[in-house]
Design a protein around this motif. Structure first.
Motif, PDB file in Angstrom:
ATOM      1  N   ALA A   1       0.832  -1.206   0.000  1.00  0.00           N
ATOM      2  CA  ALA A   1       0.000   0.000   0.000  1.00  0.00           C
ATOM      3  C   ALA A   1       0.868   1.257   0.000  1.00  0.00           C
ATOM      4  CB  ALA A   1      -0.922  -0.006   1.217  1.00  0.00           C
ATOM      5  N   GLY A   2       1.942   1.234   0.793  1.00  0.00           N
ATOM      6  CA  GLY A   2       2.839   2.388   0.840  1.00  0.00           C
ATOM      7  C   GLY A   2       3.504   2.629  -0.496  1.00  0.00           C
ATOM      8  N   PHE A   3       3.899   1.549  -1.175  1.00  0.00           N
ATOM      9  CA  PHE A   3       4.543   1.682  -2.480  1.00  0.00           C
ATOM     10  C   PHE A   3       3.569   2.227  -3.512  1.00  0.00           C
ATOM     11  CE2 PHE A   3       5.773   0.043  -6.653  1.00  0.00           C
ATOM     12  CZ  PHE A   3       7.074   0.516  -6.733  1.00  0.00           C
ATOM     13  N   VAL A   4       2.333   1.716  -3.505  1.00  0.00           N
ATOM     14  CA  VAL A   4       1.332   2.189  -4.468  1.00  0.00           C
ATOM     15  C   VAL A   4       1.037   3.667  -4.240  1.00  0.00           C
ATOM     16  CG1 VAL A   4      -1.074   1.982  -5.213  1.00  0.00           C
ATOM     17  CG2 VAL A   4       0.281  -0.081  -4.792  1.00  0.00           C
ATOM     18  N   PHE A   5       0.855   4.046  -2.981  1.00  0.00           N
ATOM     19  CA  PHE A   5       0.559   5.445  -2.687  1.00  0.00           C
ATOM     20  C   PHE A   5       1.720   6.341  -3.117  1.00  0.00           C
ATOM     21  CE2 PHE A   5       0.860   9.232  -0.118  1.00  0.00           C
ATOM     22  CZ  PHE A   5      -0.434   9.747  -0.162  1.00  0.00           C
ATOM     23  N   ASP A   6       2.935   5.990  -2.722  1.00  0.00           N
ATOM     24  CA  ASP A   6       4.094   6.818  -3.049  1.00  0.00           C
ATOM     25  C   ASP A   6       4.304   6.918  -4.552  1.00  0.00           C
ATOM     26  OD1 ASP A   6       4.574   7.329  -0.407  1.00  0.00           O
ATOM     27  OD2 ASP A   6       6.146   5.824  -0.177  1.00  0.00           O
ATOM     28  N   SER A   7       4.070   5.812  -5.272  1.00  0.00           N
ATOM     29  CA  SER A   7       4.262   5.813  -6.724  1.00  0.00           C
ATOM     30  C   SER A   7       3.231   6.707  -7.411  1.00  0.00           C
ATOM     31  CB  SER A   7       4.181   4.393  -7.281  1.00  0.00           C
ATOM     32  OG  SER A   7       5.234   3.588  -6.778  1.00  0.00           O
ATOM     33  N   LEU A   8       1.969   6.616  -6.999  1.00  0.00           N
ATOM     34  CA  LEU A   8       0.935   7.462  -7.582  1.00  0.00           C
ATOM     35  C   LEU A   8       1.177   8.926  -7.252  1.00  0.00           C
ATOM     36  CD1 LEU A   8      -2.316   5.371  -6.956  1.00  0.00           C
ATOM     37  CD2 LEU A   8      -1.307   5.953  -9.179  1.00  0.00           C
ATOM     38  N   TYR A   9       1.572   9.183  -6.021  1.00  0.00           N
ATOM     39  CA  TYR A   9       1.858  10.555  -5.597  1.00  0.00           C
ATOM     40  C   TYR A   9       3.021  11.122  -6.408  1.00  0.00           C
ATOM     41  CZ  TYR A   9       2.806  14.476  -2.437  1.00  0.00           C
ATOM     42  OH  TYR A   9       3.000  15.721  -1.913  1.00  0.00           O
ATOM     43  N   SER A  10       4.080  10.325  -6.566  1.00  0.00           N
ATOM     44  CA  SER A  10       5.224  10.753  -7.357  1.00  0.00           C
ATOM     45  C   SER A  10       4.831  10.970  -8.814  1.00  0.00           C
ATOM     46  CB  SER A  10       6.348   9.707  -7.285  1.00  0.00           C
ATOM     47  OG  SER A  10       6.815   9.546  -5.968  1.00  0.00           O
ATOM     48  N   PHE A  11       3.948  10.122  -9.318  1.00  0.00           N
ATOM     49  CA  PHE A  11       3.522  10.225 -10.713  1.00  0.00           C
ATOM     50  C   PHE A  11       2.807  11.550 -10.959  1.00  0.00           C
ATOM     51  CE2 PHE A  11       0.913   8.645 -14.418  1.00  0.00           C
ATOM     52  CZ  PHE A  11       1.994   8.481 -15.280  1.00  0.00           C
ATOM     53  N   VAL A  12       2.010  11.985  -9.990  1.00  0.00           N
ATOM     54  CA  VAL A  12       1.367  13.294 -10.107  1.00  0.00           C
ATOM     55  C   VAL A  12       2.427  14.393 -10.169  1.00  0.00           C
ATOM     56  CG1 VAL A  12      -0.151  14.995  -9.003  1.00  0.00           C
ATOM     57  CG2 VAL A  12      -0.741  12.560  -8.928  1.00  0.00           C
ATOM     58  N   LEU A  13       3.341  14.377  -9.213  1.00  0.00           N
ATOM     59  CA  LEU A  13       4.351  15.435  -9.126  1.00  0.00           C
ATOM     60  C   LEU A  13       5.268  15.446 -10.347  1.00  0.00           C
ATOM     61  CD1 LEU A  13       5.427  15.337  -5.364  1.00  0.00           C
ATOM     62  CD2 LEU A  13       3.564  16.594  -6.447  1.00  0.00           C
ATOM     63  N   VAL A  14       5.690  14.264 -10.800  1.00  0.00           N
ATOM     64  CA  VAL A  14       6.589  14.181 -11.946  1.00  0.00           C
ATOM     65  C   VAL A  14       5.921  14.747 -13.196  1.00  0.00           C
ATOM     66  CG1 VAL A  14       7.558  12.531 -13.595  1.00  0.00           C
ATOM     67  CG2 VAL A  14       8.088  12.310 -11.172  1.00  0.00           C
ATOM     68  N   ASN A  15       4.671  14.365 -13.429  1.00  0.00           N
ATOM     69  CA  ASN A  15       3.982  14.848 -14.626  1.00  0.00           C
ATOM     70  C   ASN A  15       3.740  16.348 -14.570  1.00  0.00           C
ATOM     71  OD1 ASN A  15       3.030  12.772 -16.751  1.00  0.00           O
ATOM     72  ND2 ASN A  15       2.757  11.699 -14.807  1.00  0.00           N
ATOM     73  N   VAL A  16       3.389  16.856 -13.405  1.00  0.00           N
ATOM     74  CA  VAL A  16       3.172  18.297 -13.280  1.00  0.00           C
ATOM     75  C   VAL A  16       4.482  19.044 -13.523  1.00  0.00           C
ATOM     76  CG1 VAL A  16       2.611  20.165 -11.685  1.00  0.00           C
ATOM     77  CG2 VAL A  16       1.179  18.120 -11.763  1.00  0.00           C
ATOM     78  N   PHE A  17       5.541  18.592 -12.879  1.00  0.00           N
ATOM     79  CA  PHE A  17       6.820  19.293 -13.032  1.00  0.00           C
ATOM     80  C   PHE A  17       7.324  19.202 -14.469  1.00  0.00           C
ATOM     81  CE2 PHE A  17      11.320  20.149 -12.700  1.00  0.00           C
ATOM     82  CZ  PHE A  17      11.363  21.190 -11.773  1.00  0.00           C
ATOM     83  N   LEU A  18       7.182  18.026 -15.092  1.00  0.00           N
ATOM     84  CA  LEU A  18       7.628  17.847 -16.469  1.00  0.00           C
ATOM     85  C   LEU A  18       6.839  18.754 -17.413  1.00  0.00           C
ATOM     86  CD1 LEU A  18       9.678  16.090 -18.034  1.00  0.00           C
ATOM     87  CD2 LEU A  18       7.817  14.473 -18.461  1.00  0.00           C
ATOM     88  N   GLY A  19       5.525  18.835 -17.186  1.00  0.00           N
ATOM     89  CA  GLY A  19       4.705  19.699 -18.024  1.00  0.00           C
ATOM     90  C   GLY A  19       5.072  21.158 -17.875  1.00  0.00           C
ATOM     91  N   VAL A  20       5.221  21.613 -16.639  1.00  0.00           N
ATOM     92  CA  VAL A  20       5.563  23.015 -16.384  1.00  0.00           C
ATOM     93  C   VAL A  20       6.960  23.325 -16.898  1.00  0.00           C
ATOM     94  CG1 VAL A  20       6.014  24.731 -14.581  1.00  0.00           C
ATOM     95  CG2 VAL A  20       4.009  23.240 -14.413  1.00  0.00           C
ATOM     96  N   PHE A  21       7.916  22.442 -16.621  1.00  0.00           N
ATOM     97  CA  PHE A  21       9.302  22.666 -17.011  1.00  0.00           C
ATOM     98  C   PHE A  21       9.431  22.814 -18.530  1.00  0.00           C
ATOM     99  CE2 PHE A  21      13.712  21.280 -17.823  1.00  0.00           C
ATOM    100  CZ  PHE A  21      14.389  22.141 -16.963  1.00  0.00           C
ATOM    101  N   ASN A  22       8.695  22.001 -19.264  1.00  0.00           N
ATOM    102  CA  ASN A  22       8.790  22.035 -20.717  1.00  0.00           C
ATOM    103  C   ASN A  22       8.109  23.245 -21.335  1.00  0.00           C
ATOM    104  OD1 ASN A  22      10.096  19.642 -22.315  1.00  0.00           O
ATOM    105  ND2 ASN A  22       9.247  18.743 -20.444  1.00  0.00           N
ATOM    106  N   LEU A  23       7.382  23.994 -20.538  1.00  0.00           N
ATOM    107  CA  LEU A  23       6.749  25.209 -21.049  1.00  0.00           C
ATOM    108  C   LEU A  23       7.644  26.438 -20.898  1.00  0.00           C
ATOM    109  CD1 LEU A  23       3.060  24.690 -19.858  1.00  0.00           C
ATOM    110  CD2 LEU A  23       3.950  24.552 -22.194  1.00  0.00           C
ATOM    111  N   ILE A  24       8.879  26.245 -20.413  1.00  0.00           N
ATOM    112  CA  ILE A  24       9.826  27.361 -20.391  1.00  0.00           C
ATOM    113  C   ILE A  24       9.937  27.914 -21.810  1.00  0.00           C
ATOM    114  CG2 ILE A  24      12.259  28.002 -20.094  1.00  0.00           C
ATOM    115  CD1 ILE A  24      12.454  25.922 -17.893  1.00  0.00           C
TER     116      ILE A  24
END
Length: 234
Positions: free
Chosen positions: A136-159
């Motif tokens: 459960a901890g791995f699933v939660f952390d992975s999903l949480y990271s997936f949100v953050l990674v996609n948001v940061f990647l999207g924002v970063f690429n809009l420079i």
């Protein structure tokens, strides 16, 4: 001393990052094909097989270093080839091709946040974070990271500078003569990236655009998406 949780940390960040980057690049190629350029398809890049997209430095080495340093995790893949001259309307279509990558990341962040909310609801609460001994901890952390990674990647690429997707958008909006001059910055893309990420922060911490500009924007965007999971501000 070696961090005993390092393999776990890398797993919950690197796997989501690879998935996010692959979808980002495939989106570029797919939209290019829709608008008339089949180059990526002809070269076998419209696949979700990460091996066809992985850049050893940008997809593996840099993210691992950032994970070890507990810095914001991001990276890049081998760019999907796009021939602007094969697009039906090169200036307009190239902007849409560029925006397809960040847009895909934001869509993935939305689905991940909704999945995270559903998982927390089914689990009866937030499991212990950073607990490699629990599924459960791995699933939660992975999903949480997936949100953050996609948001940061999207924002970063809009420079709004080449070689970022935002640079292609700016180029498409500029008058033709100015766009030609602006496009010449692309040849300095990788050195510019290194300068922004590493050299500029060493010269002046106040000029660290990742932590001082991109970071706050991405954090606010992440809170917005995590709001779908009622986890904003976590």
């Amino acid at each position: 001393m070696t961090d005993p949780n390092l393999p776990y940390t890398i797993a919950v960040w690197l796997i989501p990052l690879v998935i996010a980057i692959v979808f980002h690049e495939v989106a570029h190629g797919y939209v290019a094909r829709v608008f008339g350029d089949p180059t990526a398809d002809q070269l076998g890049r419209l696949t979700l097989n990460p091996i066809r997209h992985v850049d050893p430095i940008g997809t593996v080495v840099l993210p691992m270093i950032l994970a070890i340093a507990h810095a914001p995790i991001f990276g890049w893949a081998k760019p999907v080839p796009v021939d602007a001259m094969r697009l039906r309307n090169p200036r307009r279509d190239m902007m849409l091709v560029a925006l397809a990558g960040p847009a895909t990341n934001f869509v993935l962040a939305t689905f991940a946040a909704l999945s995270l909310g559903a998982f927390v609801g089914l689990h009866g609460g937030i499991p212990a974070q950073g607990a490699p001994h629990t599924v459960a901890g791995f699933v939660f952390d992975s999903l949480y990271s997936f949100v953050l990674v996609n948001v940061f990647l999207g924002v970063f690429n809009l420079i709004p500078l080449p070689p970022f997707d935002g640079g292609h958008v700016v180029q498409g909006l500029l008058p033709r003569a100015a766009a030609i001059q602006y496009s010449k910055l692309a040849r300095f893309g990788f050195p510019l990236l290194l300068f922004l990420l590493f050299v500029l922060p060493m010269i002046s911490p106040q000029a660290d655009i990742v932590r001082r500009v991109i970071g706050p924007i991405a954090s606010a965007a992440a809170d917005f998406f995590l709001g779908f999971a009622q986890l904003g501000g976590l």
